[in-house]
Write an enzyme that holds these catalytic residues in place. Structure first.
Site, short mmCIF file in Angstrom:
data_model
loop_
_atom_site.label_atom_id
_atom_site.label_comp_id
_atom_site.label_asym_id
_atom_site.label_seq_id
_atom_site.Cartn_x
_atom_site.Cartn_y
_atom_site.Cartn_z
N ASN A 97 35.35 25.41 23.57
CA ASN A 97 36.77 25.46 23.23
C ASN A 97 37.56 26.52 24.00
O ASN A 97 38.77 26.38 24.18
CB ASN A 97 36.89 25.71 21.72
N SER A 150 42.45 18.59 27.15
CA SER A 150 43.89 18.68 26.88
C SER A 150 44.53 17.36 27.28
O SER A 150 43.99 16.64 28.14
CB SER A 150 44.50 19.81 27.72
N TYR A 163 44.94 24.16 35.76
CA TYR A 163 44.65 23.82 34.36
C TYR A 163 44.35 22.32 34.24
O TYR A 163 43.34 21.92 33.65
CB TYR A 163 45.85 24.21 33.50
N LYS A 167 40.80 20.57 33.17
CA LYS A 167 40.73 19.71 31.98
C LYS A 167 40.31 18.28 32.34
O LYS A 167 39.55 17.65 31.61
CB LYS A 167 42.07 19.71 31.24
#
Ligand SMILES: NC(=O)c1ccc[n+]([C@@H]2O[C@H](COP(=O)([O-])OP(=O)(O)OC[C@H]3O[C@@H](n4cnc5c(N)ncnc54)[C@H](O)[C@@H]3O)[C@@H](O)[C@H]2O)c1
Length: 259
Positions: A97, A150, A163, A167
């Site tokens: 996580n 995400s 990012y 992801k």
């Protein structure tokens, strides 16, 4: 007609490692699992925060212990995973996580650094923790891996390319390991949270949150960390034994909405 088998919906007594568990969705996950009787390894880069969450759980009668763990540190991962298994006698569930917010333009001089950090914390760490935990998962009666990605893995926002890449990598890692480990009964699934109220989204002004959520999500609001934690729990139940390789948005309908 054959009888309907009663599958267990209890994770009581199982051991779970949650990374980034000092805050937000990780903290909520630690609480939700402890509330169901799991033994929770609360791990975080922020050791004080991890201690705080483990104490909160103990105050509520749950079983938890804190470890300081920077998921970008390969040696520390092996040490903590081994310690957790020794302390609790097993390791059944991994919740990858830990995450950070990364905003950088493609032509920014610090781009390479941002890219490296994003991938180290939000992609490389996942496979390292899984590889470190694999010998224990192979001995478990309910081996489960949940990776937190995400909705940025499914649709993207400008200035977030490291990012988004990290992801999206998590979704590929999830599917490939689900196929590779499936014959051993180890399930590997991925959750794609949408906009959730945590430290990462704290700095966004409330009126911007409201406008965005009403315009983009079906439910017209931000989600709460517990709403993601409960999906994570569902994926880890013994009864969730035929669900693997799934990439599940928990996003208030963000990805479903067209107009
Ligand atoms: N909040 C959102 O809207 C949202 C949306 C989609 C995905 N996510 C993802 O959900 C996950 C949880 O984020 P959150 O929103 O709860 O944020 P948060 O900031 O509340 O929690 C993240 C936790 O990760 C920890 N962390 C950061 N770097 C670490 C490292 N190197 N090693 C170990 N721990 C580290 C932090 O200390 C913090 O406790 C992240 O992977 C994030 O990318 C969040």
């Amino acid at each position: 007609m054959s009888d309907v088998k009663q599958l267990s919906r209890s994770i009581a007594g199982l051991t779970v490692v949650v990374t980034g568990a000092a805050s937000g969705m990780g903290r909520a996950t630690a609480h939700v699992f402890a509330g169901e009787g799991a033994k929770v390894a609360v791990t975080d880069f922020d050791g004080d925060g991890a201690n705080r969450v483990a104490s909160e759980i103990a105050e509520r009668g749950g079983v938890a212990q804190a470890w300081t763990l920077d998921v970008a540190d390969r040696t520390a991962i092996d040490t903590v995973v081994g310690d957790v298994a020794a302390q609790f006698g097993a390791l059944d569930i991994i919740v990858n996580n830990a995450g950070i917010s990364v905003r950088v333009a493609i032509d920014d001089p610090t781009y390479d650094e941002a890219w490296g950090h994003a991938l180290a914390v939000m992609l490389t760490a996942h496979q390292r923790i899984i590889r470190s935990a694999l010998p224990y998962l192979r001995r478990s009666q309910c081996p489960r891996i949940v990776n937190i990605a995400s909705t940025e893995a499914l649709g993207a926002t400008a200035l977030h390319s490291p990012y988004s890449a990290a992801k999206a990598g998590v979704t590929g890692l999830t599917r490939s390991l689900a196929v590779e480990l499936g014959r051993e009964g180890i399930t590997v699934n991925c959750i794609c949270p949408g906009p959730i109220r945590t430290a990462i989204t704290d700095r966004i002004p409330e009126e911007h949150k409201t406008i965005y959520a009403k315009r983009r999500t079906a439910l017209g609001r931000y989600g709460f960390p517990e709403e993601v934690a409960h999906m994570t729990l569902s994926l880890c139940l013994p009864a969730a034994s035929f669900l693997t390789g799934a990439v599940i948005p928990v996003d208030g309908g963000l990805m479903a909405r067209n107009a």
